[in-house]
Design an enzyme around this catalytic site. Structure first.
Site, PDB file in Angstrom:
ATOM      1  N   VAL A   4       7.531  -4.955   9.960  1.00  0.00           N
ATOM      2  CA  VAL A   4       7.166  -5.188  11.363  1.00  0.00           C
ATOM      3  C   VAL A   4       7.299  -6.682  11.701  1.00  0.00           C
ATOM      4  O   VAL A   4       7.742  -7.050  12.804  1.00  0.00           O
ATOM      5  CB  VAL A   4       5.752  -4.626  11.667  1.00  0.00           C
ATOM      6  N   LYS A  40      11.295   8.041 -18.437  1.00  0.00           N
ATOM      7  CA  LYS A  40       9.836   8.178 -18.352  1.00  0.00           C
ATOM      8  C   LYS A  40       9.146   7.261 -19.376  1.00  0.00           C
ATOM      9  O   LYS A  40       9.522   7.257 -20.548  1.00  0.00           O
ATOM     10  CB  LYS A  40       9.459   9.641 -18.611  1.00  0.00           C
ATOM     11  N   ASN A  42       0.175   5.719  -1.205  1.00  0.00           N
ATOM     12  CA  ASN A  42      -1.102   5.514  -0.531  1.00  0.00           C
ATOM     13  C   ASN A  42      -1.483   6.776   0.233  1.00  0.00           C
ATOM     14  O   ASN A  42      -0.725   7.747   0.255  1.00  0.00           O
ATOM     15  CB  ASN A  42      -1.043   4.281   0.370  1.00  0.00           C
ATOM     16  N   PHE A  90       0.077  -1.663  13.408  1.00  0.00           N
ATOM     17  CA  PHE A  90      -1.227  -1.065  13.137  1.00  0.00           C
ATOM     18  C   PHE A  90      -1.978  -1.938  12.139  1.00  0.00           C
ATOM     19  O   PHE A  90      -1.363  -2.639  11.342  1.00  0.00           O
ATOM     20  CB  PHE A  90      -1.072   0.351  12.556  1.00  0.00           C
ATOM     21  N   ASP A 135       2.651  -2.754   0.038  1.00  0.00           N
ATOM     22  CA  ASP A 135       2.875  -4.203   0.069  1.00  0.00           C
ATOM     23  C   ASP A 135       3.703  -4.673  -1.127  1.00  0.00           C
ATOM     24  O   ASP A 135       4.420  -5.661  -1.038  1.00  0.00           O
ATOM     25  CB  ASP A 135       1.526  -4.935   0.074  1.00  0.00           C
ATOM     26  N   ASP A 153       8.002  -7.502   4.793  1.00  0.00           N
ATOM     27  CA  ASP A 153       7.099  -7.071   5.865  1.00  0.00           C
ATOM     28  C   ASP A 153       7.996  -6.643   7.031  1.00  0.00           C
ATOM     29  O   ASP A 153       8.566  -7.474   7.743  1.00  0.00           O
ATOM     30  CB  ASP A 153       6.172  -8.223   6.268  1.00  0.00           C
TER      31      ASP A 153
HETATM   32  O1  C5P Z   1      -0.397  -6.582   6.676  1.00  0.00           O
HETATM   33  P1  C5P Z   1      -0.759  -5.169   6.888  1.00  0.00           P
HETATM   34  O2  C5P Z   1      -0.142  -4.225   5.888  1.00  0.00           O
HETATM   35  O3  C5P Z   1      -2.218  -4.925   7.041  1.00  0.00           O
HETATM   36  O4  C5P Z   1      -0.133  -4.839   8.310  1.00  0.00           O
HETATM   37  C1  C5P Z   1      -0.112  -3.566   8.839  1.00  0.00           C
HETATM   38  C2  C5P Z   1       1.045  -3.432   9.805  1.00  0.00           C
HETATM   39  O5  C5P Z   1       2.231  -3.990   9.240  1.00  0.00           O
HETATM   40  C3  C5P Z   1       1.370  -1.985  10.075  1.00  0.00           C
HETATM   41  O6  C5P Z   1       1.901  -1.869  11.377  1.00  0.00           O
HETATM   42  C4  C5P Z   1       2.427  -1.678   9.023  1.00  0.00           C
HETATM   43  O7  C5P Z   1       3.259  -0.620   9.444  1.00  0.00           O
HETATM   44  C5  C5P Z   1       3.194  -2.981   8.974  1.00  0.00           C
HETATM   45  N1  C5P Z   1       3.806  -3.315   7.677  1.00  0.00           N
HETATM   46  C6  C5P Z   1       5.166  -3.402   7.543  1.00  0.00           C
HETATM   47  N2  C5P Z   1       5.740  -3.769   6.351  1.00  0.00           N
HETATM   48  C7  C5P Z   1       4.968  -4.041   5.292  1.00  0.00           C
HETATM   49  C8  C5P Z   1       3.563  -3.969   5.392  1.00  0.00           C
HETATM   50  C9  C5P Z   1       3.004  -3.601   6.595  1.00  0.00           C
HETATM   51  O8  C5P Z   1       5.881  -3.125   8.523  1.00  0.00           O
HETATM   52  N3  C5P Z   1       5.538  -4.375   4.157  1.00  0.00           N
END
Ligand code: C5P
Length: 406
Positions: free
Chosen positions: A315, A294, A215, A330, A284, A313
């Protein structure tokens, strides 16, 4: 404010007269230094009339006491602005040369320097110029992007001097960004000895040995927070995805590539931290089974389907632990900023969320941004500013919010 304006050789030099007028009108004191090239295009007297000071152009000035005019002049300004900055001057600055008054001043000063380049489009595009600019940016010079359009030489392209009004605003924001936030002064006491764990940058999810899904995250926000926290006396661990940024030696840096690796590193480090700031743009989804060889394109096969599985996820996981650190996430949103951010704050059980609008590509890969900070009971709008400054304001807000709940 004292502004030293360097004018170098180029047809755009006449536009700097307007710049002097804007500075003076805003109440700033301006002294102009011209290179010999600049004097081929415009009379020093014009700058003298507008600035109210004689133009300085000589490195060796018998009128200056002790013959040290350049050192005394280097200490005078709050900011140095070079507009137009010619390709030649950029090259000299990059090399650290001091063969005229302007380049000598730039070597002998510790003040911020703003460069507004202007030149023919091919000179601008030339790898030598671009390399010089990159090196100067790494050394802390603030560099404006030139405008695009018809050039004095008749060609059309990038290399026009930015508009005087834009150079004026860039100068004011550069100086403002260097003024410490008053609340910042109280911070070192709060952060001293605290352990901060910060994630930053993108994650790359491999498809095969040569391709990946990534990204646009530059990592600048997370790195700025890490630097600011270290400056405030905190012990900082920065878990970073692949970015090309450098970090101070006082910061413990752990480099990772994928979301899974970032997750493992966070699991190893979160327990000892007081505050966890999740600034990384974590992918995600990842490829369910990355290929070991390859992937070849096959004749007759127009579609390729990648099977993706959800990444943890990170956080949210940290916020579920007991005991847990103070957790800051964030939210990059393209619409309904506050509503979605509020929702994310609750859904992920965060203590704070920093929401930023990314509609139209804003926020990503840029040096500045605007943030809306939300906790359950507090809210603060941080107006557009360099990420380095936002980082400090964010640490102030976190410190206040933690102190309030203690
Ligand atoms: O759900 P979303 O991706 O919008 O959430 C953003 C927040 O979640 C950010 O703080 C990002 O660092 C964190 N995040 C995470 N692990 C993930 C996806 C997002 O820690 N797999």
């Amino acid at each position: 404010m004292n502004i030293l304006l360097g004018v170098t050789g180029g047809i755009a030099a006449y536009k700097s007269l307007e710049l002097v007028r804007l500075f003076v009108k805003a109440g700033h004191d301006v002294q102009v230094v011209m290179t010999s090239g600049a004097k081929e295009f415009i009379q020093p007297l014009s700058f003298q009339a507008l600035s109210g000071h004689p133009v300085r152009d000589s490195l060796f000035d018998a009128n200056q006491e002790a013959g040290m005019g350049h050192i005394e002049l280097a200490r005078w300004p709050d900011v140095i602005v070079i507009a137009p900055a010619s390709a030649e001057t950029l090259a000299k600055l990059r090399m650290g040369r001091a063969d005229d008054l302007l380049t000598t001043l730039c070597l002998a000063t510790d003040r911020p320097i703003l460069l507004a380049p202007a030149m023919n489009r091919l000179m601008w595009q030339n790898a030598a110029t671009q390399e010089n600019l990159e090196m100067l940016a790494n050394r802390g010079f603030e560099i404006m992007k030139p405008g695009s359009g018809e050039q004095a030489c008749g060609e059309v392209g990038e290399g026009r001097l930015p508009e005087p009004a834009d150079i004026f605003s860039a100068t004011e924001s550069l100086v403002a960004s260097l003024q410490p936030d008053p609340a910042w002064q109280i911070l070192p006491e709060f952060w001293k000895g605290k352990h901060l764990l910060i994630t930053a940058g993108p994650t790359f999810e491999d498809i095969d040995p040569v391709r990946f899904i990534g990204n646009k995250s530059s990592g600048k926000m997370g790195y700025a927070i890490a630097e600011a926290a270290a400056q405030a006396g905190a012990e900082v661990t920065l878990i970073t995805g692949p970015v090309a940024l450098k970090v101070s030696e006082t910061i413990r840096k752990v480099s990772v590539r994928s979301a899974q690796q970032m997750f493992e590193s966070v699991q190893e480090n979160y327990a000892s931290c007081d505050v966890f700031i999740s600034a990384a743009a974590v992918a995600d989804y990842r490829i369910s089974k990355p290929k070991l060889q390859k992937i070849k394109k096959t004749d007759g096969q127009d579609d390729l389907t990648l099977n993706l599985v959800k990444n943890p996820d990170i956080v949210k996981w940290v916020a579920e632990q007991t005991p847990k650190p103070y957790v800051v996430g964030f939210a990059a949103e393209t619409e309904k900023l506050e509503t979605y951010a509020q929702d994310k704050l609750k859904r992920k059980n965060l203590d704070m969320i920093c929401a930023n609008s990314v509609s139209g590509g804003k926020g990503f890969e840029q040096d500045d941004n605007a943030l809306l900070l939300l906790t359950e009971s507090r809210q603060k709008n941080l107006l557009r500013a360099p990420k380095t400054r936002l980082a400090k304001s964010l640490l102030v807000f976190i410190a206040e919010s933690i102190s309030e709940t203690e």
